[in-house]
Design a protein around this motif. Structure first.
Motif, PDB file in Angstrom:
ATOM      1  N   ALA A  96      20.951  57.682 -14.317  1.00  0.00           N
ATOM      2  CA  ALA A  96      21.514  58.333 -13.146  1.00  0.00           C
ATOM      3  C   ALA A  96      20.393  58.581 -12.124  1.00  0.00           C
ATOM      4  N   PRO A  97      20.723  58.585 -10.830  1.00  0.00           N
ATOM      5  CA  PRO A  97      22.043  58.365 -10.241  1.00  0.00           C
ATOM      6  C   PRO A  97      22.358  56.902  -9.954  1.00  0.00           C
ATOM      7  N   ASP A  98      21.387  56.009 -10.168  1.00  0.00           N
ATOM      8  CA  ASP A  98      21.583  54.609  -9.785  1.00  0.00           C
ATOM      9  C   ASP A  98      22.754  53.970 -10.522  1.00  0.00           C
ATOM     10  N   GLU A  99      22.888  54.268 -11.806  1.00  0.00           N
ATOM     11  CA  GLU A  99      23.949  53.630 -12.588  1.00  0.00           C
ATOM     12  C   GLU A  99      25.326  53.961 -12.008  1.00  0.00           C
ATOM     13  N   GLY A 100      25.569  55.240 -11.721  1.00  0.00           N
ATOM     14  CA  GLY A 100      26.846  55.628 -11.135  1.00  0.00           C
ATOM     15  C   GLY A 100      27.031  55.103  -9.732  1.00  0.00           C
ATOM     16  N   ASN A 101      25.959  55.086  -8.954  1.00  0.00           N
ATOM     17  CA  ASN A 101      26.049  54.570  -7.587  1.00  0.00           C
ATOM     18  C   ASN A 101      26.353  53.078  -7.567  1.00  0.00           C
ATOM     19  N   MET A 102      25.741  52.341  -8.498  1.00  0.00           N
ATOM     20  CA  MET A 102      26.018  50.908  -8.577  1.00  0.00           C
ATOM     21  C   MET A 102      27.484  50.667  -8.923  1.00  0.00           C
ATOM     22  N   PHE A 103      28.012  51.482  -9.824  1.00  0.00           N
ATOM     23  CA  PHE A 103      29.424  51.351 -10.200  1.00  0.00           C
ATOM     24  C   PHE A 103      30.316  51.589  -8.985  1.00  0.00           C
ATOM     25  N   LEU A 104      30.055  52.658  -8.241  1.00  0.00           N
ATOM     26  CA  LEU A 104      30.870  52.974  -7.069  1.00  0.00           C
ATOM     27  C   LEU A 104      30.787  51.876  -6.019  1.00  0.00           C
ATOM     28  N   LEU A 105      29.571  51.443  -5.699  1.00  0.00           N
ATOM     29  CA  LEU A 105      29.402  50.428  -4.657  1.00  0.00           C
ATOM     30  C   LEU A 105      30.040  49.104  -5.059  1.00  0.00           C
ATOM     31  N   SER A 106      30.013  48.781  -6.347  1.00  0.00           N
ATOM     32  CA  SER A 106      30.632  47.533  -6.790  1.00  0.00           C
ATOM     33  C   SER A 106      32.144  47.565  -6.616  1.00  0.00           C
ATOM     34  N   LYS A 107      32.721  48.782  -6.570  1.00  0.00           N
ATOM     35  CA  LYS A 107      34.163  48.926  -6.415  1.00  0.00           C
ATOM     36  C   LYS A 107      34.601  49.075  -4.965  1.00  0.00           C
ATOM     37  N   VAL A 108      33.742  49.664  -4.130  1.00  0.00           N
ATOM     38  CA  VAL A 108      34.182  50.099  -2.799  1.00  0.00           C
ATOM     39  C   VAL A 108      33.496  49.367  -1.650  1.00  0.00           C
ATOM     40  N   ALA A 109      32.245  48.980  -1.819  1.00  0.00           N
ATOM     41  CA  ALA A 109      31.458  48.445  -0.700  1.00  0.00           C
ATOM     42  C   ALA A 109      31.989  47.100  -0.210  1.00  0.00           C
ATOM     43  N   ALA A 110      31.870  46.894   1.095  1.00  0.00           N
ATOM     44  CA  ALA A 110      32.214  45.618   1.711  1.00  0.00           C
ATOM     45  C   ALA A 110      31.125  44.592   1.364  1.00  0.00           C
TER      46      ALA A 110
END
Length: 390
Positions: A96-110
């Motif tokens: 953390a926090p990179d692991e959770g941030n990577m998960f979020l960005l992989s789902k939401v980021a353009a």
């Protein structure tokens, strides 16, 4: 059918990860670059290259981003092995926090945001932060968000103050939560934005002194001083930050549990070895009932925690959101593993409160874990509400 068997290939990879951590990463636990504010970025980069050489870097990432696309159950097995040292997840880029941030960005980021903000984090070349918690606003209750954003049709302007922002000093990819004011262009409400850490409107006031030291660069106090971002900085849809935060936090609660289970196992192994070799009153202390019962309680707790984590992971792998179960896991596992660490300190006696072993550090970090991604009381409140609703 309920099957608790770990497939042979996953078991082999678990053992390879554990051996990598023991052989290559544990020696760094005495490195002076592991400071009171966590590992320095120089140390992180050195550890990352060790994992890269072993093809163990960011294995949890989707295959489209160069990872192995691990299931939640697979993550549980691998992260537990990595957590044998608090530096293990740092090396493997699953902390953390990179692991959770990577998960979020992989789902939401353009797509363009993935290229600019996510790809370098997945590759281990830069770090990320999730800037939500505030001194007088958002924390356990993100609805109290006070950081404000305005939008004139072309640019966002953000002002506010955050604290306990993990890894803020030196991070390049910033996910910022702010309340978007009413405007004629976009929906208002809590919104996520992406920014480069070098933007002049991001001011790192200081690094806080905290009891834990397992996160790179510690926890920062940050001020957004007329931070101006273009329309393209909007992450996902305006007004949907709380929904996206839940998307990130449910699995992140579990990955915290996975990693700290590995650390608690490490503490238990040190306590067991001490109980075998340290003598008192004519025999090894492990043969005294008081000590053997503590070790037995630890073994029971470790087993219960593992099964609790696996169940929530199984639900998520089968398409469930598992918010209720992940809250149960976070509440139960964080409390039980802290008791495990505390009993290990007790078994070790005087050296348990010293840095002669890593148990003292694990104990302090485990206490902080009880607050990560929501304190126990918040999760129990949510669990109780669901129970009452039926």
């Amino acid at each position: 059918m309920i099957d608790f068997a770990i497939p042979a290939d996953l078991a082999a990879e678990r053992d390879r990860v554990r051996r990598f951590v023991i052989d290559k990463i544990v020696p760094y636990e005495r490195d002076p670059r592991l400071t009171a504010h966590g590992p320095t970025d120089e140390l992180r980069q050195e550890l990352v290259e060790l994992a890269r050489a072993e093809k163990l870097l960011t294995v949890q990432a989707p295959e489209s981003l160069g990872g192995r696309g691990l299931t939640h159950i697979e993550q549980a097995v691998i992260y537990e092995a990595a957590g044998w040292s608090t530096l293990g997840p740092v090396a493997m880029n699953c902390a953390a926090p990179d692991e959770g941030n990577m998960f979020l960005l992989s789902k939401v980021a353009a797509p363009d945001q993935v290229q600019r903000f996510l790809d370098p984090v997945v590759a281990g070349h830069q770090r990320s932060v999730f800037a939500m918690t505030e001194p007088d606003g958002a924390g356990s209750d993100p609805a109290q968000l006070s950081t404000a954003a305005t939008f004139d049709g072309e640019n966002f302007t953000i002002n506010g103050r955050k604290w306990l922002i993990t890894g803020a000093n030196g991070a390049k990819t910033w996910i910022i939560m702010a309340r978007l004011a009413s405007n004629p262009h976009l929906p208002e409400g809590p919104t996520l934005f992406l920014a480069d850490g070098d933007e002049p409107g991001i001011v790192i006031e200081r690094t806080m002194n905290t009891m834990d030291r397992n996160y790179v660069a510690g926890h920062g106090v940050v001020r957004f001083d007329n931070l101006v971002l273009p329309r393209e900085a909007l992450l996902g849809e305006a007004g949907q930050a709380l929904r996206y935060a839940q998307l990130r936090l449910a699995p992140a609660r579990l990955t915290h549990c996975m990693r700290w289970l590995g650390a608690a196992e490490r503490a238990q192994s040190i306590a067991v070895e001490h109980a075998r070799t340290r003598t008192a009153f004519g025999k090894p202390i492990g043969e005294h009932e008081g000590v053997s019962f503590m070790l037995a309680d630890n073994e029971i707790a470790l087993h219960q925690c593992r099964l609790t984590i696996w169940h929530a992971c199984w639900l998520m792998d089968n398409g469930e959101k598992a918010r209720h179960e992940s809250s149960i896991a976070k509440s139960f596992v964080s409390e039980e593993l802290f008791k495990v660490a505390d009993r290990c300190v007790q078994v070790l006696g005087g050296i348990g409160i010293s840095d002669e072993t890593v148990v003292e550090m694990i104990f302090r970090d485990m206490r902080a874990f009880r607050l990560y991604d929501g304190p126990t009381e918040v999760h129990k409140y949510a669990i109780g509400r669901k129970v009452l609703r039926g």
